[in-house]
Write a protein that holds these residues in place. Structure first.
Motif, short mmCIF file in Angstrom:
data_model
loop_
_atom_site.label_atom_id
_atom_site.label_comp_id
_atom_site.label_asym_id
_atom_site.label_seq_id
_atom_site.Cartn_x
_atom_site.Cartn_y
_atom_site.Cartn_z
N GLY A 179 5.20 -9.35 51.81
CA GLY A 179 4.96 -8.67 50.54
C GLY A 179 3.60 -9.02 49.96
O GLY A 179 2.90 -8.17 49.43
N LEU A 180 3.22 -10.29 50.09
CA LEU A 180 1.90 -10.70 49.62
C LEU A 180 0.81 -10.08 50.49
O LEU A 180 -0.24 -9.65 49.97
N ALA A 181 1.04 -9.97 51.78
CA ALA A 181 0.07 -9.32 52.67
C ALA A 181 -0.10 -7.85 52.29
O ALA A 181 -1.22 -7.31 52.34
N VAL A 227 -0.82 -15.09 55.36
CA VAL A 227 0.06 -15.67 54.33
C VAL A 227 1.49 -15.63 54.83
O VAL A 227 1.82 -14.92 55.79
N ARG A 228 2.36 -16.40 54.19
CA ARG A 228 3.74 -16.48 54.65
C ARG A 228 4.52 -15.20 54.37
O ARG A 228 5.39 -14.80 55.14
N SER A 229 4.22 -14.52 53.28
CA SER A 229 5.02 -13.40 52.82
C SER A 229 4.39 -12.07 53.22
O SER A 229 3.21 -11.82 52.97
N TRP A 248 -1.98 -18.22 48.12
CA TRP A 248 -1.88 -16.87 47.59
C TRP A 248 -3.01 -16.49 46.64
O TRP A 248 -3.50 -15.34 46.69
N ALA A 267 -5.84 -15.63 48.87
CA ALA A 267 -5.55 -14.42 49.63
C ALA A 267 -5.83 -13.17 48.81
O ALA A 267 -6.44 -12.20 49.30
N LEU A 268 -5.41 -13.18 47.55
CA LEU A 268 -5.67 -12.03 46.68
C LEU A 268 -7.16 -11.85 46.45
O LEU A 268 -7.67 -10.72 46.43
N ARG A 273 -1.07 -8.26 60.50
CA ARG A 273 -0.46 -9.56 60.19
C ARG A 273 0.63 -9.89 61.20
O ARG A 273 0.75 -11.05 61.66
N LEU A 296 0.17 -6.64 49.27
CA LEU A 296 -0.64 -6.60 48.05
C LEU A 296 -2.11 -6.87 48.37
O LEU A 296 -3.01 -6.23 47.80
N VAL A 297 -2.36 -7.81 49.27
CA VAL A 297 -3.74 -8.10 49.68
C VAL A 297 -4.40 -6.86 50.27
O VAL A 297 -5.53 -6.49 49.93
#
Length: 546
Positions: free
Chosen positions: A70-72, A66-68, A26, A29-30, A119, A74-75
């Protein structure tokens, strides 16, 4: 369940491809999201590092693995903000920081949409040629959506406009704006495949040093575009050129309180026009058309006898009609942004009204609602209403020459549908009248000039781009810059401008390139949603030492 059925299910599960690549940590990724947006920004003017755009899409793709979800998200948001907030800095010149940042955030949301869709495809289909094609088509679909909705959209920052100095621009007359976006996104996907393989993040397909192949294919594809010919170069040239003078009178700064043009704008443009008339008279050059930029006369000269007299006298001395930009009131609360032709005989036989006013810049949609959020909406005191007719001026029908001139005003050059319209209606050359003084010293002017060059090549038409304060330039149908006046300089464009009548494949295809690619992306996404495959490595299945 029988033993045979259980065995069959076990074989299916064991043969289903999984764990194709390791997820991106993560923090990395960010970082990919933020750095990718910066790379995308560097691809556009004034930096013009076009090769950074495929790299930017590569970084976005890496950040999405990424797994999430939500994180994708944000990226993707970081990528979009890093591009669009600085790219649209010009929007805050007079309106202030709040509308500017709001515009940047809103445009970034389209990248969020793309990121979540891309994604889904990459995780469910894995990293293969079909997924690369689908993701690239989704990129086109989202860019098309951003360029059309809401309120007519805003194509600023479209991939094609980063390619003004790229060999990929040779593809423009063949595949159009949407095709260029697809090509850039596909290059980004190839670079992603290669980078993951070389870094040891892939477990299937290209792995290790075999990842050099995607890099080699991407480089070879770009090099191949150097020799792609323009489709109209082999067509017979029936109408070689017309002599055009584009007047950049320059002026003082616009009053940030009243938002009105300075008093010297008309006098400056008239003085430069007089200088051009003297120059052409001394060397025997016969002008066919003189072009003033948007807003160069203030309010309608047809309603001001003194302005009309001075313009008519200039046209008479030049022996050529004069095309000026003006504002025309419609009732108490509305206006038209018009291009008006004034002839040596003192007539004004043609006027074009801008068909695509800019929301929040030239009119306020849902004014009462947005006034509750900010009083900046009242900077636009008169809402601009759209014209209805395509801007093609037939000088032969007006007894002013033999040429058909397409007319666009300011931001309209960024909309390929409007460019296609004037070409389809017979325009042999395109004139763009702009007032970049509204954006001060920001990069808006040079970004718009890049759009003019890209559209010249795409449409197969010379583009005469004339601004009050610059940048002004004339581009040939092949994208060659014929003449140029820099920002805040006073001067004139003067050239024999090539005319063309042929139609490029991109214009002939109209909207169907973007529609077809967008449909490919949607169908590929739906197919991906129909499978339970997941190409991301799962913790429970990770081998020791991985």
């Amino acid at each position: 369940m029988t033993a045979t059925a259980a065995a069959t299910g076990q074989r299916r599960r064991s043969t289903r491809p999984r764990d194709e690549f390791d997820p991106t940590p993560w923090p990395l990724a960010l970082l990919c999201g933020a750095a990718g947006g910066v790379c995308a920004l560097l691809a556009f003017p004034p930096y013009d590092l076009w090769m950074m755009l495929p790299v930017a899409i590569t970084l976005l793709g890496a950040g999405l693995l990424v797994r999430s979800a939500g994180l994708a998200l944000l990226v993707s948001l970081l990528w979009g903000l890093a591009l669009f907030v600085p790219l649209t800095h010009w929007a805050g010149t007079y309106a202030g920081a709040m509308p500017w940042v709001a515009l940047g955030v809103f445009e970034a949301l389209y990248i969020v949409l793309f990121g979540l869709l891309a994604r889904t495809v990459m995780v469910r289909r894995g990293l293969c040629l079909s997924s690369a094609l689908i993701v690239s088509a989704l990129w086109v679909g989202v860019e098309t959506l951003r360029s059309t909705a809401p309120w007519g959209g805003l194509p600023w920052g479209a991939s094609a406009f980063a390619l003004a100095d790229s060999p990929l621009l040779n593809l423009a007359p063949w595949i159009g704006i949407a095709g260029l976006g697809f090509a850039v996104a596909l290059l980004g996907q190839l670079l992603l495949f290669g980078a993951l393989a070389v870094l040891g993040r892939r477990r299937r397909g290209f792995t290790g040093f075999s990842g050099v192949w995607p890099f080699a294919i991407a480089v070879a594809a770009v090099l191949a575009t150097v020799v792609v010919p323009h489709p109209l170069n082999r067509a017979p040239v029936e109408r070689p050129s017309m002599t055009v003078a584009g007047i950049q009178g320059s002026m003082g700064a616009i009053d940030p309180v009243s938002f009105t043009m300075p008093d010297d704008v008309f006098a400056n443009h008239l003085a430069v026009t007089r200088d051009v008339i003297e120059r052409t008279a001394s060397n025997g050059t016969q002008l066919d058309l003189i072009v003033w930029p948007e807003d160069s006369t203030g309010w309608d000269p047809r309603e001001d006898p003194d302005l009309a007299r001075q313009l008519t006298l200039a046209a008479e001395d030049a022996g050529a009609p004069l095309l000026v930009g003006t504002q025309v009131r419609v009732g108490d609360h509305e206006r038209l942004n018009q291009s008006v032709l004034l002839t040596p005989e003192g007539t004004s036989p043609y006027a074009y009204s801008k068909r695509h006013p800019v929301p929040f810049g030239e009119y306020i949609p849902l004014r009462d609602l947005f006034r509750t959020l900010t009083d900046k909406v009242d900077l636009v005191s008169l809402d601009m209403i759209p014209g209805e007719e395509v801007g093609v001026m037939d000088l032969a029908a007006l007894d002013q020459g033999q040429d058909q001139v397409g007319i666009l005003i300011c931001f309209e050059i960024a909309y390929d549908s409007l460019v296609h319209d004037v070409v389809d209606d017979g325009a042999e050359v395109i004139v763009v009248q702009s007032n970049n003084a509204l954006f001060g010293d920001t990069h808006e002017a040079v970004q718009q000039l890049a759009q003019a060059k890209v559209m010249a090549v795409t449409s197969g038409r010379s583009v005469v781009h004339v601004s009050t304060v610059g940048h002004s330039a004339i581009f040939s149908p092949e994208g060659r810059r014929i003449d140029f006046v820099d920002h805040w300089e006073q001067g004139a464009l003067l050239a024999d401008v090539p005319l063309r009548t042929g139609i490029t494949p991109a214009v002939a295809a109209g909207p169907w390139i973007s529609v077809g690619l967008s449909a490919l992306g949607v169908l590929g996404l739906l197919a991906a949603l129909g499978t339970d495959r997941r190409a991301l490595a799962r913790p429970a299945r990770r081998r020791r030492g991985d």
